[in-house]
Scaffold this active site. Sequence first.
Site, PDB file in Angstrom:
ATOM      1  N   VAL A 241      44.621  50.571  38.660  1.00 34.26           N
ATOM      2  CA  VAL A 241      45.724  50.210  40.080  1.00 34.26           C
ATOM      3  C   VAL A 241      45.448  48.749  40.411  1.00 34.26           C
ATOM      4  O   VAL A 241      45.650  47.830  40.748  1.00 34.26           O
ATOM      5  CB  VAL A 241      45.598  50.845  41.057  1.00 34.26           C
ATOM      6  CG1 VAL A 241      46.036  50.389  42.431  1.00 34.26           C
ATOM      7  CG2 VAL A 241      47.136  52.388  40.232  1.00 34.26           C
ATOM      8  N   GLY A 242      43.353  48.991  40.386  1.00 35.43           N
ATOM      9  CA  GLY A 242      42.880  47.201  40.894  1.00 35.43           C
ATOM     10  C   GLY A 242      43.581  46.463  40.189  1.00 35.43           C
ATOM     11  O   GLY A 242      43.704  45.134  40.993  1.00 35.43           O
TER      12      GLY A 242
ATOM     13  N   CYS B 163      32.742  57.499  42.391  1.00 35.25           N
ATOM     14  CA  CYS B 163      32.718  56.802  41.504  1.00 35.25           C
ATOM     15  C   CYS B 163      31.374  56.258  40.137  1.00 35.25           C
ATOM     16  O   CYS B 163      31.208  55.781  39.548  1.00 35.25           O
ATOM     17  CB  CYS B 163      33.175  55.349  42.313  1.00 35.25           C
ATOM     18  SG  CYS B 163      32.454  54.956  43.900  1.00 35.25           S
TER      19      CYS B 163
ATOM     20  N   LYS C 231      45.633  51.696  55.073  1.00 35.89           N
ATOM     21  CA  LYS C 231      45.857  52.382  54.318  1.00 35.89           C
ATOM     22  C   LYS C 231      45.203  53.102  53.809  1.00 35.89           C
ATOM     23  O   LYS C 231      44.164  53.507  52.723  1.00 35.89           O
ATOM     24  CB  LYS C 231      46.500  52.143  52.895  1.00 35.89           C
ATOM     25  CG  LYS C 231      47.817  52.864  52.698  1.00 35.89           C
ATOM     26  CD  LYS C 231      48.609  52.944  51.545  1.00 35.89           C
ATOM     27  CE  LYS C 231      48.334  53.329  50.601  1.00 35.89           C
ATOM     28  NZ  LYS C 231      47.712  54.801  50.252  1.00 35.89           N
TER      29      LYS C 231
ATOM     30  N   SER D 145      41.528  53.245  41.932  1.00 34.05           N
ATOM     31  CA  SER D 145      41.430  53.293  40.035  1.00 34.05           C
ATOM     32  C   SER D 145      41.203  51.865  39.273  1.00 34.05           C
ATOM     33  O   SER D 145      42.056  50.479  40.126  1.00 34.05           O
ATOM     34  CB  SER D 145      42.367  54.207  38.902  1.00 34.05           C
ATOM     35  OG  SER D 145      43.309  53.566  39.728  1.00 34.05           O
ATOM     36  N   THR D 146      40.516  51.684  38.353  1.00 38.10           N
ATOM     37  CA  THR D 146      40.593  50.377  38.019  1.00 38.10           C
ATOM     38  C   THR D 146      41.644  49.584  36.777  1.00 38.10           C
ATOM     39  O   THR D 146      42.738  49.191  37.237  1.00 38.10           O
ATOM     40  CB  THR D 146      39.767  50.173  36.209  1.00 38.10           C
ATOM     41  OG1 THR D 146      38.493  50.881  36.931  1.00 38.10           O
ATOM     42  CG2 THR D 146      39.419  48.746  36.039  1.00 38.10           C
TER      43      THR D 146
ATOM     44  N   GLU E  96      36.711  47.801  44.233  1.00 41.94           N
ATOM     45  CA  GLU E  96      35.346  48.719  43.766  1.00 41.94           C
ATOM     46  C   GLU E  96      36.247  49.413  43.079  1.00 41.94           C
ATOM     47  O   GLU E  96      37.390  50.337  42.769  1.00 41.94           O
ATOM     48  CB  GLU E  96      35.271  49.216  45.000  1.00 41.94           C
ATOM     49  CG  GLU E  96      34.187  48.109  46.149  1.00 41.94           C
ATOM     50  CD  GLU E  96      33.281  48.158  45.749  1.00 41.94           C
ATOM     51  OE1 GLU E  96      32.457  47.965  44.664  1.00 41.94           O
ATOM     52  OE2 GLU E  96      32.550  47.070  46.264  1.00 41.94           O
TER      53      GLU E  96
END
Length: 453
Positions: A211-212, A263, A154, A208-209, A229
């Site tokens: 959502v991760g 990043c 995606k 992003s952290t 990541e």
Amino acid sequence: MSEFTVIDPATARPITTLQRAEVADVDAAVARAVAAQRGWAALAPGARADALRAFARVVEEHVEELAQLEVRNSGHPVGSARWEAGHVAQVLNYYSGAPERLMGAQIPVPGGLDVTFHEPYGVVGIIVPWNFPMTIASWGFAPALAAGNAVVLKPAELTPLTAVRLGELALEAGLPEGLFQVVVGSGTVVGQRFVSHPDVRKVVFTGSTEVGVSVAAGCAQLLKPVTLELGGKSANVVFEDADLVAAAAAVPGSVFDNAGQDCCARSRLLVQRSVYDRFLELLEPAVRDWRVGDPASEATDMGPLISAGHRDSVAAYLDGVDVAFRGSAPTGDGFWFAPAVVLAEPGDRVAREEIFGPVVAVLPFDDEADAIRLANDTVYGLAGSIWTENLGRAVRVSRAVKSGVLSVNSHSSVRYWTPFGGMKASGLGRELGPDAAEHFTETKNVFFATDRA
Ligand code: NAD
């Protein structure tokens, strides 16, 4: 299906419209992937290697087309976009060596023969952000395919075009139908379905952290392995014994490359107090010479930001801060933003949060211990640079900084031969390097009894 428009960030004009996939479309793609994976995994390793080499060759033949597409969709300068498209072919070539080298172990045990096998997971879901659409996708799909998996990918809604084209090129290269599918849609629908679908057995998420963390929590419900990541706030540490001219010349590339939407951006510049003023004097012309403009021009170092909304969020970080100097940027309809060098204190928002734009926070430090303390004074731990001519110091500081990818007297972070990934809030697991294909497998142990009477 709903429709959305893809925008050229250098002009703010529409490029094309695409349909967003819904949950039923994802489920159909996963079903096709399950079927394709069975045949793929059953192929001889050499046949899978050949198929990936063929895919690499077709990508190589389309480097210019892919690069031009990225220039339009992402605003990447054409030189960078060519590098990115070439990198995809190189990553595919590198991991085409893996099917024939995925060796297990033969372990000495009493009473028989013990052997391990690296079994593919089955279907792998890969969720990609908008900042490096092609390269980040390839870090997932190349080793995952090499290990015998099928892939559903995606792309980000802002930048889907090169991923869609790579899906077509895979078919042109002869990869089986259904083996590598690009599913365009929103994170909360398509990405979330990768997380919740029982037949997607591993998820690779880059983004992003925030959502991760939610992706990892969703994967935990199904005991699904996940590679993350995530964000960064990397330090570029300049000691008084460094080659200051070289270090200053390297700063713009270390933080303004891809308009800071990287990043690994060295967005905190830590400079030893004894050379702080001198270093800023050297930095100013380097920032002024950083060419911001038309991404289609060979002479451009940096294009626009990705969207109007993102430009607003980056600009808000300059409210009330001490801007030492700025570079230039075109005016006009694109999402332009002139690079900024900000004098900061460790507690400032500009020194703590990932801005993801061309803004660098400069902070002084006193000695080696202070530099290490400041470099580690962040929730993140992705990348970083250390500039010094003292070998012992380079070793000590690089071992002490809690980051996954460090460079000494350089700001390079990505080489497909070497592992890449973050510590702390920057991620979980590693991509690239010699072991990446193995990360897309589960170890199976088989014991063959030999001592039967
Ligand atoms: P994002 O987290 O908003 O989105 C990343 C991807 O996740 C997109 O494809 C998005 O559609 C999808 N997504 C969104 N919500 C989701 C959900 N609930 N479930 C599943 N998928 C979902 O990030 P972004 O704004 O696209 O990218 C910027 C971020 O990515 C930055 O924080 C940057 O540091 C990070 N990043 C990290 C690396 C790395 O290798 N460590 C590389 C590039 C970017």
